[in-house]
Write a protein that holds these residues in place. Structure first.
Motif, PDB file in Angstrom:
ATOM      1  N   ARG A  20       0.816  -1.221   0.000  1.00 26.62           N
ATOM      2  CA  ARG A  20       0.000   0.000   0.000  1.00 26.62           C
ATOM      3  C   ARG A  20       0.847   1.268   0.000  1.00 26.62           C
ATOM      4  NH1 ARG A  20      -2.720  -0.122   5.109  1.00 26.62           N
ATOM      5  NH2 ARG A  20      -3.677   1.811   4.446  1.00 26.62           N
ATOM      6  N   LYS A  21       2.172   1.124   0.247  1.00 27.37           N
ATOM      7  CA  LYS A  21       3.099   2.261   0.363  1.00 27.37           C
ATOM      8  C   LYS A  21       2.633   3.224   1.452  1.00 27.37           C
ATOM      9  CE  LYS A  21       4.781   2.089  -4.378  1.00 27.37           C
ATOM     10  NZ  LYS A  21       6.089   1.561  -4.157  1.00 27.37           N
ATOM     11  N   VAL A  22       2.220   2.626   2.594  1.00 28.81           N
ATOM     12  CA  VAL A  22       1.741   3.407   3.733  1.00 28.81           C
ATOM     13  C   VAL A  22       2.702   3.229   4.903  1.00 28.81           C
ATOM     14  CG1 VAL A  22      -0.096   3.630   5.458  1.00 28.81           C
ATOM     15  CG2 VAL A  22      -0.664   3.339   3.046  1.00 28.81           C
ATOM     16  N   LEU A  23       3.165   4.362   5.416  1.00 27.44           N
ATOM     17  CA  LEU A  23       4.027   4.378   6.592  1.00 27.44           C
ATOM     18  C   LEU A  23       3.192   4.810   7.783  1.00 27.44           C
ATOM     19  CD1 LEU A  23       6.839   4.302   7.963  1.00 27.44           C
ATOM     20  CD2 LEU A  23       7.083   6.698   7.287  1.00 27.44           C
ATOM     21  N   SER A  24       3.112   3.963   8.807  1.00 27.59           N
ATOM     22  CA  SER A  24       2.397   4.292  10.043  1.00 27.59           C
ATOM     23  C   SER A  24       3.431   4.656  11.094  1.00 27.59           C
ATOM     24  CB  SER A  24       1.576   3.096  10.529  1.00 27.59           C
ATOM     25  OG  SER A  24       0.607   2.750   9.568  1.00 27.59           O
ATOM     26  N   VAL A  25       3.200   5.789  11.763  1.00 25.95           N
ATOM     27  CA  VAL A  25       4.146   6.278  12.763  1.00 25.95           C
ATOM     28  C   VAL A  25       3.395   6.591  14.045  1.00 25.95           C
ATOM     29  CG1 VAL A  25       5.864   8.052  13.310  1.00 25.95           C
ATOM     30  CG2 VAL A  25       5.610   7.272  10.953  1.00 25.95           C
ATOM     31  N   TRP A  26       3.902   6.070  15.168  1.00 27.25           N
ATOM     32  CA  TRP A  26       3.356   6.350  16.498  1.00 27.25           C
ATOM     33  C   TRP A  26       4.335   7.256  17.227  1.00 27.25           C
ATOM     34  CZ3 TRP A  26       2.765   1.943  13.833  1.00 27.25           C
ATOM     35  CH2 TRP A  26       1.514   1.317  13.843  1.00 27.25           C
ATOM     36  N   PHE A  27       3.839   8.351  17.781  1.00 26.32           N
ATOM     37  CA  PHE A  27       4.694   9.323  18.461  1.00 26.32           C
ATOM     38  C   PHE A  27       4.654   9.135  19.968  1.00 26.32           C
ATOM     39  CE2 PHE A  27       3.893  11.053  14.327  1.00 26.32           C
ATOM     40  CZ  PHE A  27       5.148  11.512  13.951  1.00 26.32           C
ATOM     41  N   VAL A  28       5.801   9.307  20.615  1.00 22.32           N
ATOM     42  CA  VAL A  28       5.933   9.108  22.049  1.00 22.32           C
ATOM     43  C   VAL A  28       5.166  10.176  22.819  1.00 22.32           C
ATOM     44  CG1 VAL A  28       7.557   9.068  23.983  1.00 22.32           C
ATOM     45  CG2 VAL A  28       8.140   7.921  21.845  1.00 22.32           C
ATOM     46  N   ALA A  29       5.439  11.450  22.550  1.00 21.93           N
ATOM     47  CA  ALA A  29       4.885  12.537  23.364  1.00 21.93           C
ATOM     48  C   ALA A  29       3.361  12.627  23.293  1.00 21.93           C
ATOM     49  CB  ALA A  29       5.506  13.868  22.953  1.00 21.93           C
ATOM     50  N   SER A  30       2.814  12.543  22.081  1.00 27.11           N
ATOM     51  CA  SER A  30       1.368  12.720  21.908  1.00 27.11           C
ATOM     52  C   SER A  30       0.608  11.408  22.009  1.00 27.11           C
ATOM     53  CB  SER A  30       1.078  13.365  20.553  1.00 27.11           C
ATOM     54  OG  SER A  30       1.408  12.469  19.498  1.00 27.11           O
ATOM     55  N   GLY A  31       1.286  10.282  21.763  1.00 27.41           N
ATOM     56  CA  GLY A  31       0.606   8.996  21.726  1.00 27.41           C
ATOM     57  C   GLY A  31      -0.218   8.806  20.466  1.00 27.41           C
ATOM     58  N   LYS A  32      -0.080   9.704  19.503  1.00 28.27           N
ATOM     59  CA  LYS A  32      -0.889   9.641  18.287  1.00 28.27           C
ATOM     60  C   LYS A  32      -0.232   8.786  17.220  1.00 28.27           C
ATOM     61  CE  LYS A  32      -3.154  14.029  19.062  1.00 28.27           C
ATOM     62  NZ  LYS A  32      -3.364  15.406  18.588  1.00 28.27           N
ATOM     63  N   GLN A  33      -1.080   8.171  16.394  1.00 25.19           N
ATOM     64  CA  GLN A  33      -0.629   7.385  15.248  1.00 25.19           C
ATOM     65  C   GLN A  33      -1.096   8.086  13.978  1.00 25.19           C
ATOM     66  OE1 GLN A  33      -2.469   3.536  14.782  1.00 25.19           O
ATOM     67  NE2 GLN A  33      -1.569   3.232  12.771  1.00 25.19           N
ATOM     68  N   TYR A  34      -0.177   8.245  13.044  1.00 28.49           N
ATOM     69  CA  TYR A  34      -0.480   8.827  11.751  1.00 28.49           C
ATOM     70  C   TYR A  34      -0.094   7.849  10.655  1.00 28.49           C
ATOM     71  CZ  TYR A  34      -1.008  13.390  13.978  1.00 28.49           C
ATOM     72  OH  TYR A  34      -1.427  14.432  14.758  1.00 28.49           O
ATOM     73  N   GLU A  35      -0.841   7.887   9.546  1.00 30.51           N
ATOM     74  CA  GLU A  35      -0.492   7.135   8.350  1.00 30.51           C
ATOM     75  C   GLU A  35      -0.097   8.117   7.261  1.00 30.51           C
ATOM     76  OE1 GLU A  35      -3.118   3.046   8.590  1.00 30.51           O
ATOM     77  OE2 GLU A  35      -3.707   4.586   7.144  1.00 30.51           O
ATOM     78  N   PHE A  36       1.053   7.860   6.655  1.00 30.25           N
ATOM     79  CA  PHE A  36       1.563   8.677   5.560  1.00 30.25           C
ATOM     80  C   PHE A  36       1.441   7.856   4.287  1.00 30.25           C
ATOM     81  CE2 PHE A  36       3.285  10.288   9.401  1.00 30.25           C
ATOM     82  CZ  PHE A  36       3.339  11.653   9.225  1.00 30.25           C
ATOM     83  N   GLU A  37       0.782   8.437   3.275  1.00 25.50           N
ATOM     84  CA  GLU A  37       0.449   7.717   2.045  1.00 25.50           C
ATOM     85  C   GLU A  37       1.479   7.976   0.946  1.00 25.50           C
ATOM     86  OE1 GLU A  37      -3.416   9.195   1.064  1.00 25.50           O
ATOM     87  OE2 GLU A  37      -4.349   8.301   2.822  1.00 25.50           O
ATOM     88  N   GLY A  38       1.688   6.957   0.108  1.00 24.16           N
ATOM     89  CA  GLY A  38       2.544   7.114  -1.064  1.00 24.16           C
ATOM     90  C   GLY A  38       4.027   7.168  -0.747  1.00 24.16           C
TER      91      GLY A  38
END
Length: 77
Positions: A20-38
């Motif tokens: 899918r060429k999707v990078l998922s990143v979880w951040f320490v400080a915020s606890g948030k998960q983001y998906e970056f496309e392409g």
């Protein structure tokens, strides 16, 4: 299959789905998960190999790929 690693003090975890060429990143400080496309596999490989992963993320991924918020730690409490 997603590849993952525990990269830095600011990034808790990252996973990459090469199909899918999707990078998922979880951040320490915020606890948030983001998906970056392409995200090309070469960019993920360079991110994974970078000594300063937070700096690489800021210089080469953040604001360079479309992204969306997936979840945060507070969503699971």
């Amino acid at each position: 299959m997603a590849k993952s690693f525990m990269p830095s003090i600011s990034i808790r975890k990252a996973e990459y789905d090469p199909e899918r060429k999707v990078l998922s990143v979880w951040f320490v400080a915020s606890g948030k998960q983001y998906e970056f496309e392409g995200v090309p596999s070469e960019t993920f490989a360079a991110f994974k190999a970078a000594f300063a992963k937070g700096r690489y993320f800021n210089d080469h991924i953040r604001n360079n790929f479309r992204y969306r918020l997936v979840a945060s730690d507070s969503d699971h409490e």
